[in-house]
Design an enzyme around this catalytic site. Structure first.
Site, PDB file in Angstrom:
ATOM      1  N   HIS A  28      36.446  65.033  36.575  1.00 44.02           N
ATOM      2  CA  HIS A  28      37.266  64.841  37.772  1.00 44.02           C
ATOM      3  C   HIS A  28      38.727  64.829  37.322  1.00 44.02           C
ATOM      4  CE1 HIS A  28      37.599  60.766  36.285  1.00 44.02           C
ATOM      5  NE2 HIS A  28      36.281  60.632  36.323  1.00 44.02           N
ATOM      6  N   GLY A  88      40.748  62.600  36.690  1.00 48.77           N
ATOM      7  CA  GLY A  88      41.053  61.675  35.590  1.00 48.77           C
ATOM      8  C   GLY A  88      40.882  62.373  34.248  1.00 48.77           C
ATOM      9  N   HIS A  89      39.732  63.059  34.076  1.00 47.46           N
ATOM     10  CA  HIS A  89      39.506  63.788  32.818  1.00 47.46           C
ATOM     11  C   HIS A  89      40.552  64.891  32.650  1.00 47.46           C
ATOM     12  CE1 HIS A  89      35.232  62.536  33.802  1.00 47.46           C
ATOM     13  NE2 HIS A  89      35.369  62.063  32.579  1.00 47.46           N
ATOM     14  N   VAL A 121      43.773  57.693  37.215  1.00 46.18           N
ATOM     15  CA  VAL A 121      44.118  58.580  38.336  1.00 46.18           C
ATOM     16  C   VAL A 121      43.334  58.070  39.548  1.00 46.18           C
ATOM     17  CG1 VAL A 121      44.080  60.959  39.191  1.00 46.18           C
ATOM     18  CG2 VAL A 121      44.488  60.505  36.767  1.00 46.18           C
ATOM     19  N   GLN A 176      42.657  54.694  30.838  1.00 43.10           N
ATOM     20  CA  GLN A 176      42.881  53.261  31.069  1.00 43.10           C
ATOM     21  C   GLN A 176      41.864  52.702  32.076  1.00 43.10           C
ATOM     22  OE1 GLN A 176      44.610  50.945  29.690  1.00 43.10           O
ATOM     23  NE2 GLN A 176      44.285  49.359  31.240  1.00 43.10           N
ATOM     24  N   MET A 195      31.740  62.621  29.087  1.00 41.95           N
ATOM     25  CA  MET A 195      30.307  62.775  29.355  1.00 41.95           C
ATOM     26  C   MET A 195      30.129  63.773  30.505  1.00 41.95           C
ATOM     27  SD  MET A 195      28.527  59.160  28.557  1.00 41.95           S
ATOM     28  CE  MET A 195      28.926  58.324  30.060  1.00 41.95           C
TER      29      MET A 195
HETATM   30  O1  PAF Z   1      34.298  57.187  28.614  1.00 38.84           O
HETATM   31  C1  PAF Z   1      33.339  57.961  28.438  1.00 38.84           C
HETATM   32  O2  PAF Z   1      33.156  58.949  29.147  1.00 38.84           O
HETATM   33  C2  PAF Z   1      32.357  57.663  27.306  1.00 38.84           C
HETATM   34  O3  PAF Z   1      32.166  56.298  27.148  1.00 38.84           O
HETATM   35  C3  PAF Z   1      32.750  58.330  25.989  1.00 38.84           C
HETATM   36  C4  PAF Z   1      34.050  57.754  25.443  1.00 38.84           C
HETATM   37  C5  PAF Z   1      32.883  59.826  26.173  1.00 38.84           C
HETATM   38  C6  PAF Z   1      31.674  58.070  24.931  1.00 38.84           C
HETATM   39  O4  PAF Z   1      30.445  58.593  25.317  1.00 38.84           O
END
Ligand code: PAF
Length: 304
Positions: free
Chosen positions: A34, A36-37, A177, A149, A30
Site C-alpha cells: 500500500h 505506506g510501503h 502514511v 513508524q 510481506m
Molecule cells: O513489517 C513487516 O512487514 C514485517 O514484520 C517484516 C519487517 C517485513 C518482517 O517480516
C-alpha cells in the site's frame, strides 16, 4: 525490475554493485503493498543507488495459523507496484529458501520485545520478526534498511537488533502514511468490513485526543489516557499507553517534558490494528515550547 527467488542469485546480482561501492537499500515487506510501503521504496530510491525489496510472508511471526492464511497475497499486483516506484530487485524467496530443512536457529531481542505487542501477541512474534530480519540483512547486506513508524515497537526492536549484533546497516524509520480520515495504512485494512472501516478511525482519534490533551497542558497520565479512551468505546481495546519512545517503558503518573509515544492496539471486528503517535511534550513552565506542542497537534490535524 528483476524478480529473484534465491539467495545465491541475489548475491550474484548484487556483487557488481557491492564491488563498485554503490549503496544498496533494502525495503523488507510481506507484500500486500500500500502507499505506506511505496513511501519506503520512494525514500530508498532517493537515497540509494540499488533498491532491493523483499517480499516474504514470514510464517514465524504469525502466532495463529488462521492469521497467516488470511494474510492478503497478490504477488502480481505487488510486483507491478514495486516496479512502478523503481525497485531494482524484487527478492521473493519461498519458505524453504528462508527456512530450509533442519533450520533451528532463532534471533531474539529481550526487553523492548516484552511489553505492548510482546505481552498481547507473545514474544514469539518478535522472535519471528528479528530472526527473519537478521536473515534478510545477511542475505542482502544492505547499507540502509527502511521500516515504517506505523510498527513503532518493531522499529525500536530492529534498531536494537542492528546495534546489538553489529549489522553494518543504517536503519531508517519512515513516517506513517494515513488515509484522509486518519486511519494508518496497513495491509490489514482491506480485511475491514465497511462498518468496521468506519469504526477503525477510533484509533487515530484516540491518539489525537491524547496529543490535544497534552497540548492543552494536561500532564496527568491518567487524565490524558482517559481522554483517549473516550474515543475507543466501540472497539475491543488491547492497550492504549503513553511510553518512552526508546525504551517503551510506561511514562510515570505525570508526563515530563520531552518526547512521549502514544501507542494503541485494538480489534475492530475480526481485525487487529495498531497505531501510534509521537508527542513532543513541552515543560509547562516554558510558554514557547507549549506553543510548539500545539503546533504539532495542528500539524497532525492537517496531515491526518
Ligand atoms: O513489517 C513487516 O512487514 C514485517 O514484520 C517484516 C519487517 C517485513 C518482517 O517480516
Amino acid at each position: 525490475m528483476k524478480i529473484v527467488g534465491t539467495v545465491d542469485e541475489l548475491r550474484d546480482l548484487l556483487r557488481p554493485a557491492r564491488r563498485s561501492e554503490r549503496t544498496i537499500g533494502l525495503v523488507p515487506t510481506m507484500g500486500a503493498l500500500h502507499e505506506g510501503h511505496l513511501s519506503l521504496i520512494r525514500q530508498a530510491r532517493e537515497q540509494c543507488e540499488v533498491v532491493v525489496m523483499s517480499l516474504f510472508v514470514n510464517p514465524a511471526q504469525f502466532e495463529e495459523p488462521a492469521d497467516l492464511d488470511a494474510y492478503p497475497r497478490d504477488h502480481a499486483r505487488d510486483g507491478e507496484l514495486a516496479a512502478g516506484v523503481g525497485v531494482d530487485y524484487l527478492f521473493a524467496p519461498g519458505v524453504e529458501e528462508v527456512y530450509p530443512q533442519g533450520f533451528t536457529s532463532r534471533v531474539s531481542v529481550s526487553g523492548v520485545t516484552e511489553p505492548l505487542e510482546g505481552q498481547h501477541r507473545g514474544t514469539a512474534h518478535f522472535e519471528g520478526v528479528t530472526t527473519v530480519v537478521a536473515k534478510l540483512f545477511n542475505m542482502v547486506q544492505p547499507d540502509v534498511a527502511y521500516f515504517g513508524q506505523k510498527d513503532a515497537q518493531q522499529a525500536v526492536v530492529i534498531r536494537r537488533l542492528a546495534l546489538d549484533l553489529d549489522f553494518a546497516v543504517r536503519i531508517e524509520i519512515c513516517p506513517t502514511v494515513r488515509e484522509p480520515d486518519g486511519l494508518a495504512m496497513s495491509s490489514r485494512n482491506e480485511r475491514l468490513s465497511p462498518s468496521d472501516r468506519r469504526r477503525a478511525t477510533a484509533l487515530h482519534r484516540a491518539l489525537r485526543a491524547a496529543a490535544e490533551a497534552i497540548a492543552s497542558d494536561e500532564r496527568t497520565t491518567g487524565t490524558v489516557i482517559a481522554a483517549a479512551m473516550a474515543e475507543l468505546e466501540n472497539v475491543e481495546l488491547d492497550y492504549f499507553e503513553l511510553v518512552n519512545p526508546d525504551t517503551l517503558a510506561p511514562v510515570g503518573e505525570r508526563i515530563d517534558g520531552g518526547e512521549v509515544l502514544a501507542v494503541v492496539a485494538a480489534r475492530v471486528g475480526a481485525t487487529r490494528l495498531i497505531d501510534n503517535q509521537s508527542i513532543q511534550v513541552p515543560s509547562t513552565s516554558d510558554g514557547e515550547q507549549a506553543g510548539s506542542a500545539k503546533q504539532e497537534v495542528l500539524h497532525c490535524s492537517a496531515r491526518c
